[in-house]
Write an enzyme that holds these catalytic residues in place. Structure first.
Site, PDB file in Angstrom:
ATOM      1  N   SER A  50      55.876  67.708  28.399  1.00 55.55           N
ATOM      2  CA  SER A  50      56.409  66.985  29.551  1.00 55.55           C
ATOM      3  C   SER A  50      56.569  67.887  30.776  1.00 55.55           C
ATOM      4  O   SER A  50      55.605  68.428  31.289  1.00 55.55           O
ATOM      5  CB  SER A  50      57.738  66.335  29.160  1.00 55.55           C
ATOM      6  OG  SER A  50      58.207  65.466  30.156  1.00 55.55           O
TER       7      SER A  50
ATOM      8  N   ASP B  14      55.319  63.908  36.488  1.00 60.21           N
ATOM      9  CA  ASP B  14      55.625  65.078  35.665  1.00 60.21           C
ATOM     10  C   ASP B  14      54.397  65.421  34.838  1.00 60.21           C
ATOM     11  O   ASP B  14      53.337  64.809  34.991  1.00 60.21           O
ATOM     12  CB  ASP B  14      56.867  64.848  34.793  1.00 60.21           C
ATOM     13  CG  ASP B  14      56.619  63.867  33.659  1.00 60.21           C
ATOM     14  OD1 ASP B  14      55.727  63.002  33.794  1.00 60.21           O
ATOM     15  OD2 ASP B  14      57.318  63.948  32.636  1.00 60.21           O
TER      16      ASP B  14
ATOM     17  N   ASP C 279      53.249  65.057  31.761  1.00 58.12           N
ATOM     18  CA  ASP C 279      52.517  64.085  30.943  1.00 58.12           C
ATOM     19  C   ASP C 279      52.501  62.708  31.596  1.00 58.12           C
ATOM     20  O   ASP C 279      52.084  61.734  30.963  1.00 58.12           O
ATOM     21  CB  ASP C 279      53.072  64.010  29.521  1.00 58.12           C
ATOM     22  CG  ASP C 279      54.484  63.465  29.450  1.00 58.12           C
ATOM     23  OD1 ASP C 279      55.226  63.594  30.440  1.00 58.12           O
ATOM     24  OD2 ASP C 279      54.863  62.916  28.396  1.00 58.12           O
TER      25      ASP C 279
ATOM     26  N   ASP D  89      54.600  60.462  32.274  1.00 51.35           N
ATOM     27  CA  ASP D  89      55.346  59.320  31.752  1.00 51.35           C
ATOM     28  C   ASP D  89      56.552  58.996  32.633  1.00 51.35           C
ATOM     29  O   ASP D  89      57.326  58.094  32.325  1.00 51.35           O
ATOM     30  CB  ASP D  89      55.773  59.532  30.299  1.00 51.35           C
ATOM     31  CG  ASP D  89      56.804  60.624  30.111  1.00 51.35           C
ATOM     32  OD1 ASP D  89      57.034  61.420  31.046  1.00 51.35           O
ATOM     33  OD2 ASP D  89      57.396  60.690  29.002  1.00 51.35           O
TER      34      ASP D  89
END
Length: 461
Positions: free
Chosen positions: A102, A254, A256, A258
């Protein structure tokens, strides 16, 4: 068994160190494949991940373990976490695994597990995996059954699967189909900071395809620059980029992708609380918010509740983590929810936080309204808030830390009903987090210091 591998968002560590070493990763991959594969014939698992240099090697470890468990595997390559969640349901897979840490630096990586329903797995699944590894952790057994270990060692489990770009195409088509038709972002100029992460190959393509004029920065990942002075953890960059490009709004993803934070045309940051306010207000005005409720975590600002009161929308509070948010949404039949950090979920559109979808949905609201994001967010008034992190050497039960309960009680007495205190450990890092809201910024900073000083003295690393 005490949780040793998984935190609030999967398993995360410095690459090559436990639990992100080969033995542990392959054991987790093997047992997850066995658990979610069940009695299905030739069960399929989907792999994907972000742009860290270690992704390819970890994905290879996992692919071998999955095949050793008797399952098939397909790789979407570099894709956002929500892409794997979508592809699991789209392809009828038994589960999915995302290789990502992340917002962490590139030296870290992690493993997130997705169930057959496209949602992040219940903690009970992670616990079941840890239970199967308990003897190994104690040093009294091997992490894998001998037959599976032999197959991997002999190379019988095969090589890492080739990445399939068409899988990402299906995800992007899904995002576009989730929004109003006919170029819903036409007329907007959008600035995007892609964090040199999983959203980098797709942001411009998505927003341009939806009709926007799109400017993108930090979209040249090299395996080591993910989240480096960019993205949702460094919002100064997107604010400056938005102003410099004369954009109507900015988007910071960010690693990843998500989650997303947005900013208005002036470069003022709109965090998850503001985005929830804008999105919920839009849905409620169209009678498209069942129960007129949303879900937010204990970290969300008190201003969110106050702002939504005007529209007769209630806020249901829950624990920290997008998985916790989604769990409450599903149990209470609530459509919209999210976190201050920018993890937002609309269960009509997806199963997990999706930064690209969040940005596109809010941008579509802006375009449809004919108003600026600043105008739409004007009804939100933030309570003064301070949040501090204290590095700790151990996560001792907070109630047992000498002097801490007394310090917190003293602050709560002073704040009364005009503020609140939240104290918790990070689920992914060795940090204690102290958050205080109240009527005066200077005073809550002082009150926060009275609590963090106790933590530093008793638990400081």
């Amino acid at each position: 068994m005490t949780r040793r591998l998984f935190g609030t968002d999967g398993m995360r560590a410095v690459f090559g160190t436990p639990p992100l070493d080969r033995s542990t990763v392959q054991a987790v991959g093997y047992w997850f494949a066995r658990l979610c594969g069940g009695r299905r014939p030739a069960p399929l698992l989907i792999l994907g991940g972000d742009t860290r240099s270690s992704r390819t090697e970890i994905a290879g470890w996992l692919a071998a373990a999955i095949r050793a468990a008797g399952c098939e595997v397909r790789s979407a390559g570099v894709v956002p976490t929500p892409a794997v969640a979508y592809l699991v349901t789209e392809l009828g897979a038994a589960g999915g695994i995302v290789v990502s840490a992340s917002h962490n630096p590139y030296t870290d990586n992690g493993v997130k597990l997705i169930g057959a329903d496209g949602f992040k797995v219940d903690p009970s699944v992670e616990q079941a995996i840890e239970d199967r590894l308990e003897d190994w952790v104690r040093g009294s057994s091997d992490p894998l059954p001998p037959q599976a270990a032999d197959r991997i060692a002999a190379g019988e489990a095969g090589d890492q699967p080739d990445d399939e770009p068409e899988l990402a195409d299906r995800y992007l088509d899904h995002l576009a189909a989730s929004l109003p038709p006919d170029r819903p972002l036409a007329g907007l100029r959008i600035a995007v900071d892609a964090a040199n992460g999983a959203g980098a190959p797709y942001a411009e393509r998505l927003f341009t395809g939806l009709g926007a004029d799109c400017a993108v920065t930090c979209d040249q990942p090299d395996g080591r620059n993910i989240n480096l002075d960019c993205g949702s953890t460094c919002t100064e960059r997107v604010a400056a980029f938005t102003r410099a490009t004369g954009s109507d709004l900015g988007v910071a993803l960010d690693g990843d992708a998500d989650r997303a934070l947005l900013c208005d045309h002036r470069g003022r940051i709109c965090d998850g609380d503001i985005l929830l306010y804008v999105w919920a207000t839009y849905l409620a005005a169209r009678d498209d918010l069942p129960g007129r409720r949303i879900v937010a975590t204990t970290m969300s600002n008190m201003g969110l509740e106050k702002a939504l009161e005007a529209g007769n929308v209630d806020v249901v509070r829950c624990g920290v983590g997008d998985r916790e948010v989604v769990d409450v949404m599903r149990r209470q039949d609530i459509r919209l929810g999210g976190e201050q950090s920018g993890h937002l979920v609309d269960l009509e559109l997806g199963t997990t936080g999706d930064g690209l979808l969040t940005a596109a949905a809010v941008a579509a609201i802006v375009a449809a309204s004919g108003r600026s994001l600043a105008y739409l967010a004007a009804g939100f008034r933030r309570f003064p808030q301070t949040l501090r992190n204290v590095k700790v050497r151990e996560k001792q039960p907070l109630e047992s830390v000498p002097g801490l309960s007394e310090a917190v009680a003293s602050v709560e007495r002073e704040l009364g009903t005009s503020g609140r205190v939240l104290l918790r450990y990070s689920g992914t890092e060795a940090l204690a987090r102290v958050m205080i809201e109240g009527p005066d910024q200077a005073r809550i900073e002082e009150l926060c210091s009275s609590i963090t000083s106790v933590l530093e003295a008793e638990l400081g690393a």
